[in-house]
Motif scaffolding. Structure first.
Motif, PDB file in Angstrom:
ATOM      1  N   TYR A   8     -55.887 -15.506   4.379  1.00 12.12           N
ATOM      2  CA  TYR A   8     -54.545 -15.240   4.898  1.00 12.12           C
ATOM      3  C   TYR A   8     -54.475 -13.748   5.176  1.00 12.12           C
ATOM      4  O   TYR A   8     -54.602 -12.927   4.261  1.00 12.12           O
ATOM      5  CB  TYR A   8     -53.470 -15.620   3.884  1.00 12.12           C
ATOM      6  CG  TYR A   8     -53.164 -17.094   3.768  1.00 12.12           C
ATOM      7  CD1 TYR A   8     -53.906 -18.072   4.429  1.00 12.12           C
ATOM      8  CD2 TYR A   8     -52.115 -17.518   2.967  1.00 12.12           C
ATOM      9  CE1 TYR A   8     -53.607 -19.411   4.301  1.00 12.12           C
ATOM     10  CE2 TYR A   8     -51.807 -18.861   2.834  1.00 12.12           C
ATOM     11  CZ  TYR A   8     -52.557 -19.797   3.503  1.00 12.12           C
ATOM     12  OH  TYR A   8     -52.259 -21.144   3.369  1.00 12.12           O
ATOM     13  N   CYS A  35     -56.102 -16.878   9.057  1.00 16.49           N
ATOM     14  CA  CYS A  35     -54.747 -17.368   9.315  1.00 16.49           C
ATOM     15  C   CYS A  35     -53.809 -16.177   9.240  1.00 16.49           C
ATOM     16  O   CYS A  35     -53.687 -15.547   8.189  1.00 16.49           O
ATOM     17  CB  CYS A  35     -54.336 -18.409   8.276  1.00 16.49           C
ATOM     18  SG  CYS A  35     -55.341 -19.905   8.306  1.00 16.49           S
ATOM     19  N   HIS A  72     -51.226 -24.004   7.897  1.00 16.75           N
ATOM     20  CA  HIS A  72     -52.448 -23.296   7.509  1.00 16.75           C
ATOM     21  C   HIS A  72     -53.106 -23.999   6.325  1.00 16.75           C
ATOM     22  O   HIS A  72     -52.413 -24.492   5.440  1.00 16.75           O
ATOM     23  CB  HIS A  72     -52.137 -21.860   7.093  1.00 16.75           C
ATOM     24  CG  HIS A  72     -51.708 -20.971   8.209  1.00 16.75           C
ATOM     25  ND1 HIS A  72     -51.043 -19.790   7.990  1.00 16.75           N
ATOM     26  CD2 HIS A  72     -51.834 -21.069   9.553  1.00 16.75           C
ATOM     27  CE1 HIS A  72     -50.790 -19.201   9.147  1.00 16.75           C
ATOM     28  NE2 HIS A  72     -51.259 -19.965  10.108  1.00 16.75           N
ATOM     29  N   ALA A  75     -55.357 -20.854   1.072  1.00 18.61           N
ATOM     30  CA  ALA A  75     -56.081 -19.585   1.124  1.00 18.61           C
ATOM     31  C   ALA A  75     -57.112 -19.472   0.006  1.00 18.61           C
ATOM     32  O   ALA A  75     -56.846 -19.854  -1.131  1.00 18.61           O
ATOM     33  CB  ALA A  75     -55.107 -18.423   1.025  1.00 18.61           C
ATOM     34  N   VAL A  78     -56.566 -13.274   0.267  1.00 20.70           N
ATOM     35  CA  VAL A  78     -55.442 -12.736   1.027  1.00 20.70           C
ATOM     36  C   VAL A  78     -55.708 -11.251   1.267  1.00 20.70           C
ATOM     37  O   VAL A  78     -56.210 -10.548   0.384  1.00 20.70           O
ATOM     38  CB  VAL A  78     -54.113 -12.893   0.250  1.00 20.70           C
ATOM     39  CG1 VAL A  78     -52.944 -12.294   1.017  1.00 20.70           C
ATOM     40  CG2 VAL A  78     -53.853 -14.355  -0.091  1.00 20.70           C
TER      41      VAL A  78
END
Length: 175
Positions: A8, A35, A72, A75, A78
């Motif tokens: 992410y 994403c 999405h 994750a 991040v």
């Protein structure tokens, strides 16, 4: 063969955001499924359709409606690039008034590695709330990188983006 890990990439409204597609491309070449999630102002700076075509995922800036599917995949890591004074301080306080902050707060509790690359000018960095809030995020497990990595957009050379990619790659290798 397993699918590539999901990153992410949270984008805040600071000048490097205007070239975030370059970073997304390097991250994809490094083996990530990227994403993008943008703060509301950053979203107005981005070519969202182009970035969605580039990454294969919609660029999110708004909450989804109850019952709508999650656009999405979950994750694995991040990164907040660039991270602004506003977002960092609101995140440290637990505010979730934007999708980006809501996701950051959730990810902080969910446990994937989180890397933050601030883009904060000297006057704001001197504000009395800033350093304690960075410390609070670090104590919660967030890796806060040196703010000098992200300079003005004319200085966003491939080597600066490479420093971001290298840091995120280290998170993947530890995971």
């Amino acid at each position: 063969m397993s699918e590539a890990p999901v990153l992410y990439l949270i984008v805040c409204a600071a000048p490097p955001a205007q070239r975030i597609g370059e970073l997304a491309e390097l991250l994809a070449a490094d083996g990530w499924r990227v994403c993008l999630i943008a703060t509301p102002i950053a979203a107005t700076w981005l070519h969202r359709d182009e970035l969605a075509a580039q990454t294969g995922h919609p660029v999110r800036a708004d909450w989804r409606r109850p019952g709508d599917p999650e656009p999405h995949p979950p994750a694995d890591a991040v990164a907040v690039v660039p991270a602004t004074f506003n977002t960092l301080n609101k995140w440290a306080a637990g505010a979730s008034d934007t999708l980006a902050l809501g996701i950051l707060n959730e990810m902080l509790g969910a446990g994937p590695p989180i890397h933050v690359f601030p883009r904060v000018n000297a006057a704001l960095a001197a504000h009395p709330a800033y350093r304690p809030n960075l410390r609070r995020l670090r104590e919660a497990g967030v890796v806060v990188h040196d703010g000098d990595v992200l300079r003005s957009p004319d200085e966003m050379t491939p080597s600066r983006w490479a420093a971001v990619v290298d840091a995120i790659r280290q998170a993947r290798s530890r995971g």
